[in-house]
Design a protein around this motif. Structure first.
Motif, PDB file in Angstrom:
ATOM      1  N   GLY A  72      98.716  50.498  14.107  1.00  0.00           N
ATOM      2  CA  GLY A  72      97.304  50.635  13.777  1.00  0.00           C
ATOM      3  C   GLY A  72      96.699  49.457  13.046  1.00  0.00           C
ATOM      4  O   GLY A  72      95.531  49.512  12.665  1.00  0.00           O
TER       5      GLY A  72
ATOM      6  N   ARG B 233      94.692  49.967   9.899  1.00  0.00           N
ATOM      7  CA  ARG B 233      94.769  51.421   9.652  1.00  0.00           C
ATOM      8  C   ARG B 233      96.218  51.917   9.561  1.00  0.00           C
ATOM      9  O   ARG B 233      96.461  53.123   9.533  1.00  0.00           O
ATOM     10  CB  ARG B 233      94.038  52.172  10.756  1.00  0.00           C
ATOM     11  CG  ARG B 233      92.548  51.899  10.803  1.00  0.00           C
ATOM     12  CD  ARG B 233      91.841  52.676  11.914  1.00  0.00           C
ATOM     13  NE  ARG B 233      92.520  52.639  13.212  1.00  0.00           N
ATOM     14  CZ  ARG B 233      92.427  51.637  14.103  1.00  0.00           C
ATOM     15  NH1 ARG B 233      91.703  50.585  13.844  1.00  0.00           N
ATOM     16  NH2 ARG B 233      93.066  51.701  15.253  1.00  0.00           N
ATOM     17  N   CYS B 234      97.163  51.013   9.529  1.00  0.00           N
ATOM     18  CA  CYS B 234      98.586  51.363   9.550  1.00  0.00           C
ATOM     19  C   CYS B 234      98.947  52.395   8.483  1.00  0.00           C
ATOM     20  O   CYS B 234      99.530  53.430   8.794  1.00  0.00           O
ATOM     21  CB  CYS B 234      99.435  50.105   9.389  1.00  0.00           C
ATOM     22  SG  CYS B 234     101.215  50.394   9.337  1.00  0.00           S
TER      23      CYS B 234
ATOM     24  N   ARG C  11      97.152  54.519   6.762  1.00  0.00           N
ATOM     25  CA  ARG C  11      96.529  55.834   7.006  1.00  0.00           C
ATOM     26  C   ARG C  11      97.202  56.552   8.169  1.00  0.00           C
ATOM     27  O   ARG C  11      97.386  57.772   8.140  1.00  0.00           O
ATOM     28  CB  ARG C  11      95.041  55.676   7.258  1.00  0.00           C
ATOM     29  CG  ARG C  11      94.261  55.406   5.964  1.00  0.00           C
ATOM     30  CD  ARG C  11      92.825  55.187   6.261  1.00  0.00           C
ATOM     31  NE  ARG C  11      92.782  53.814   6.801  1.00  0.00           N
ATOM     32  CZ  ARG C  11      91.708  53.178   7.166  1.00  0.00           C
ATOM     33  NH1 ARG C  11      90.558  53.765   7.113  1.00  0.00           N
ATOM     34  NH2 ARG C  11      91.759  51.943   7.608  1.00  0.00           N
ATOM     35  N   THR C  12      97.579  55.788   9.187  1.00  0.00           N
ATOM     36  CA  THR C  12      98.251  56.385  10.347  1.00  0.00           C
ATOM     37  C   THR C  12      99.609  56.957   9.937  1.00  0.00           C
ATOM     38  O   THR C  12      99.956  58.079  10.310  1.00  0.00           O
ATOM     39  CB  THR C  12      98.422  55.344  11.464  1.00  0.00           C
ATOM     40  OG1 THR C  12      97.130  54.858  11.835  1.00  0.00           O
ATOM     41  CG2 THR C  12      99.114  55.933  12.678  1.00  0.00           C
TER      42      THR C  12
END
Length: 135
Positions: free
Chosen positions: A69, A72-73, A75-76
């Protein structure tokens, strides 16, 4: 067949676990094996502590971070581990061949069955970075 880091966290969610493990079981005593094992142990601690930013920024390879992501890693990864109780990944063994290491781990949690996985790591200077799962 290689699967990316999201596959790792899908396995974590399915098996109910994170990575890392009993430090006394993870005792490779030499150079490259020890460096690869240290990444898995750190992964365990970071996931249990919710340090997803550190996992993405320090433990994942650049490609793995993009596949997880990018920006966004963290949060993923957090979303993939919601509902997992007392996650663990116990390091069973580490094998290094050239610039690649394979860490055999058993992922467990309090509320889901255990699953054996192989985490693939790639050399990055004197250490290793997590590239994903080998299936």
């Amino acid at each position: 067949m290689k699967r990316g880091p999201i596959g790792l966290f899908a396995a974590v969610a399915i098996a109910g676990c994170s990575a890392g493990g009993d430090h006394e079981r993870a005792s490779p005593s030499r150079g490259a094996e020890s460096a690869a094992a240290a990444v898995i142990v750190r992964l365990d601690g970071d996931l249990r502590a919710g340090l997803y930013d550190h996992v993405c920024d320090a433990l994942f390879s650049p490609r793995a971070r993009r596949e997880a992501g990018g920006a966004r890693c963290a949060r993923t990864l957090q979303a993939r581990t919601v509902g997992v109780t007392q996650p663990r990944v116990q390091l069973s063994s580490v094998r290094v061949r050239g610039g690649t290491a394979r860490a055999a781990v058993r992922v467990t949690s309090a509320d889901r069955p255990a699953a054996d996985q192989t985490i693939v790591l790639v050399r990055a200077g004197t250490t290793f970075k997590i590239a994903g799962l080998s299936g």
